[in-house]
Design a protein around this motif. Sequence first.
Motif, PDB file in Angstrom:
ATOM      1  N   LEU A  27      26.668  -1.482  55.991  1.00  0.00           N
ATOM      2  CA  LEU A  27      26.038  -1.598  57.072  1.00  0.00           C
ATOM      3  C   LEU A  27      24.650  -2.337  56.728  1.00  0.00           C
ATOM      4  N   HIS A  28      23.948  -1.898  55.863  1.00  0.00           N
ATOM      5  CA  HIS A  28      22.639  -2.326  55.275  1.00  0.00           C
ATOM      6  C   HIS A  28      22.752  -3.871  55.311  1.00  0.00           C
ATOM      7  N   SER A  29      23.857  -4.490  54.613  1.00  0.00           N
ATOM      8  CA  SER A  29      23.622  -5.760  54.273  1.00  0.00           C
ATOM      9  C   SER A  29      23.988  -6.791  55.511  1.00  0.00           C
ATOM     10  N   LEU A  30      24.822  -6.177  56.516  1.00  0.00           N
ATOM     11  CA  LEU A  30      25.360  -6.888  57.394  1.00  0.00           C
ATOM     12  C   LEU A  30      24.731  -6.828  59.048  1.00  0.00           C
ATOM     13  N   VAL A  31      24.569  -5.586  59.297  1.00  0.00           N
ATOM     14  CA  VAL A  31      24.244  -5.692  60.919  1.00  0.00           C
ATOM     15  C   VAL A  31      22.909  -5.980  61.219  1.00  0.00           C
ATOM     16  N   ASP A  32      22.513  -6.627  62.523  1.00  0.00           N
ATOM     17  CA  ASP A  32      21.152  -6.728  62.812  1.00  0.00           C
ATOM     18  C   ASP A  32      20.757  -5.796  64.303  1.00  0.00           C
ATOM     19  N   HIS A  33      21.951  -5.145  64.719  1.00  0.00           N
ATOM     20  CA  HIS A  33      21.487  -4.244  65.847  1.00  0.00           C
ATOM     21  C   HIS A  33      22.639  -2.970  65.854  1.00  0.00           C
ATOM     22  N   VAL A  34      21.950  -2.034  66.241  1.00  0.00           N
ATOM     23  CA  VAL A  34      22.923  -0.649  66.002  1.00  0.00           C
ATOM     24  C   VAL A  34      22.845  -0.064  67.647  1.00  0.00           C
ATOM     25  N   MET A  35      24.099   0.579  67.993  1.00  0.00           N
ATOM     26  CA  MET A  35      24.148   1.285  69.060  1.00  0.00           C
ATOM     27  C   MET A  35      24.607   2.655  68.605  1.00  0.00           C
ATOM     28  N   GLU A  36      23.861   3.654  68.822  1.00  0.00           N
ATOM     29  CA  GLU A  36      24.214   4.928  68.492  1.00  0.00           C
ATOM     30  C   GLU A  36      24.815   5.934  69.793  1.00  0.00           C
ATOM     31  N   ILE A  37      26.256   6.612  69.675  1.00  0.00           N
ATOM     32  CA  ILE A  37      26.468   7.385  70.509  1.00  0.00           C
ATOM     33  C   ILE A  37      26.001   8.850  69.992  1.00  0.00           C
ATOM     34  N   ASP A  38      25.232   9.657  70.947  1.00  0.00           N
ATOM     35  CA  ASP A  38      24.930  10.940  70.505  1.00  0.00           C
ATOM     36  C   ASP A  38      24.929  11.740  71.755  1.00  0.00           C
ATOM     37  N   HIS A  39      25.972  12.878  71.749  1.00  0.00           N
ATOM     38  CA  HIS A  39      26.293  13.644  72.680  1.00  0.00           C
ATOM     39  C   HIS A  39      26.578  13.142  74.111  1.00  0.00           C
ATOM     40  N   GLY A  40      27.375  11.991  73.944  1.00  0.00           N
ATOM     41  CA  GLY A  40      27.954  11.142  75.173  1.00  0.00           C
ATOM     42  C   GLY A  40      26.935  10.268  75.595  1.00  0.00           C
ATOM     43  N   ASN A  41      25.670   9.964  75.170  1.00  0.00           N
ATOM     44  CA  ASN A  41      24.682   9.025  75.536  1.00  0.00           C
ATOM     45  C   ASN A  41      24.948   7.900  74.520  1.00  0.00           C
ATOM     46  N   MET A  42      24.561   6.632  74.914  1.00  0.00           N
ATOM     47  CA  MET A  42      24.367   5.679  73.991  1.00  0.00           C
ATOM     48  C   MET A  42      22.940   5.194  74.045  1.00  0.00           C
ATOM     49  N   ARG A  43      22.516   4.949  72.716  1.00  0.00           N
ATOM     50  CA  ARG A  43      21.144   4.802  72.464  1.00  0.00           C
ATOM     51  C   ARG A  43      21.239   3.180  71.711  1.00  0.00           C
ATOM     52  N   LEU A  44      20.401   2.352  72.089  1.00  0.00           N
ATOM     53  CA  LEU A  44      20.424   0.985  71.720  1.00  0.00           C
ATOM     54  C   LEU A  44      19.303   0.686  70.764  1.00  0.00           C
TER      55      LEU A  44
END
Length: 546
Positions: free
Chosen positions: A510-527
């Motif tokens: 993850l540290h080496s590859l991604v440039d964006h993160v989408m987090e699922i937290d208690h059914g909600n999505m945070r970008l």
Amino acid sequence: MVHLNNISKQYGSQILFTKASLQILPGIRTGMVGPNGAGKSTIFRLITGEEEPDKGEISCSKKTVLGYFSQEVGEMSGRSALEETMSAVAAVIDLAQEIQKMEAAMAEPMEDNELAALLERYGDAQEEFEHRGGYDLESRAQAVLTGLGIGPDEYHRPVESFSGGWKMRIALARILTINPDVLLLDEPTNHLDIESILWLEDWLKNEFKGSVLMTSHDRIFMNSIVSRIIEVSNKTVTTYSGNYDFYLRERKIRRDNLLASYRRQQEMLAKEEDFIARFAARVSHAAQVQSRIKKLEKIERIELPPEQKVMRFEFAEPPRSGDDVVAMDNLAKSWILDDQNTNTKKVFSGVSGMIRRQEKIAVVGVNGAGKSTFLKVLAGETEATSGTVTLGAKVTVGYFSQHSMDILDGNRTVFETIQEVMPQAHIGMIRNLCAAFLFQGEDADKRISLLSGGEKSRVVLATLLARPLNLLILDEPTNHLDMQSREILLEALKKFKGTVILVSHDRHFLHSLVDHVMEIDHGNMRLYGGDYNYYLQKSAALEKRK
């Protein structure tokens, strides 16, 4: 504590190691590395006594308690999760009962010499009981279970009701609860999410006081725990003082030095052999020729160990998609939990946004948050409960998951499986692709049903490479890959000109590859519009404000 001296072991004609030696020292954390099939698991079994060496000696103090976690968890039934975890400390519970009996016996009149002997046994038993953490057994078992993701509401759930991956966590909790002197861990992070890996990492560093010998494909986990590496390779065992990154650097230096010495020796041998060939027939040079022949006979020839086979591939240039790759509008997913459709569980809801060309996106969240379900919706493997997913112009999707491995046709060979997705390719091209994923020669003709999890994973990745894809949706693509194969896949994905959306618990990945993160937290999505480090900083700040 544990010493293996001049160990030799082979199965049939396969020699694993000859005259190999290694030590497990008090309080030292050691990582064990080497290619698949080199003998790492055999070393674990030799230490535990499950197998005997063909030659050599294994010594271990009688009082040394070993705890061994392997990928074979065995049958689990008839107990709750907590009872199964506590079952490993039955000997400590028996010791507590023995202490109680001795305390009762001391209240009775007896001869002085009998009392002295009883007091000595009592002192030894108390010391052992305290050393094994006997005074906080249940609370320790509960803390370990919770740390591995099995909370108080699941302590008393029947162990047979847990899936295979969760049973692995219970098996790991069972070993950790023993609080052994020597902890043998064979891939302990395989079935853990990031939160559980972080807990285990902290527990090993700050709570556990014994020795550790472990294998792991998680580079960051290995680096943070171990201070020594044992490499099992080329029929021998080599020790390096340092963590995994140090081992990689030092191994390269040693191999470069060995290669330089080999070349110098080959040049010297060539000169000597040339002299012998030129003057062998001359009487005037007979003494010199004989002297050089004797010299060559005494020289210990340097041998270069074979290079470890690794995957070698790059994704082909994908067809260009539109700049807007995936559009999500008020996307939601719920699972129906009963036949009457009245009881549902929300996985995620209200997800709107745009995924753009060449973005590398990680989907994160605690275990069970719905990450895999979200990927399935994007890949069209399951329908959304509401909202829409719209693919952009000329988007071609490739989807990888553990389920992809399950639906491989077990009766087909590796070659036939790859040929199916590239029917127009000639045999040489297919063979080359098979070889790139370590299926060389007869291995390409193995049936899928005979392959290991790692081999099946490589087959599915090969079928993705064989197709003209520009959107890769990857659910735990590194799960069954060794560390070198993970690095090769990582480099290929970094160079990939298409779009990548993935779930992974490999933090180095993850540290080496991604440039964006989408987090699922208690059914909600945070970008999060930044890389994995940015996500960690922002999510930590959010936690502090809660």
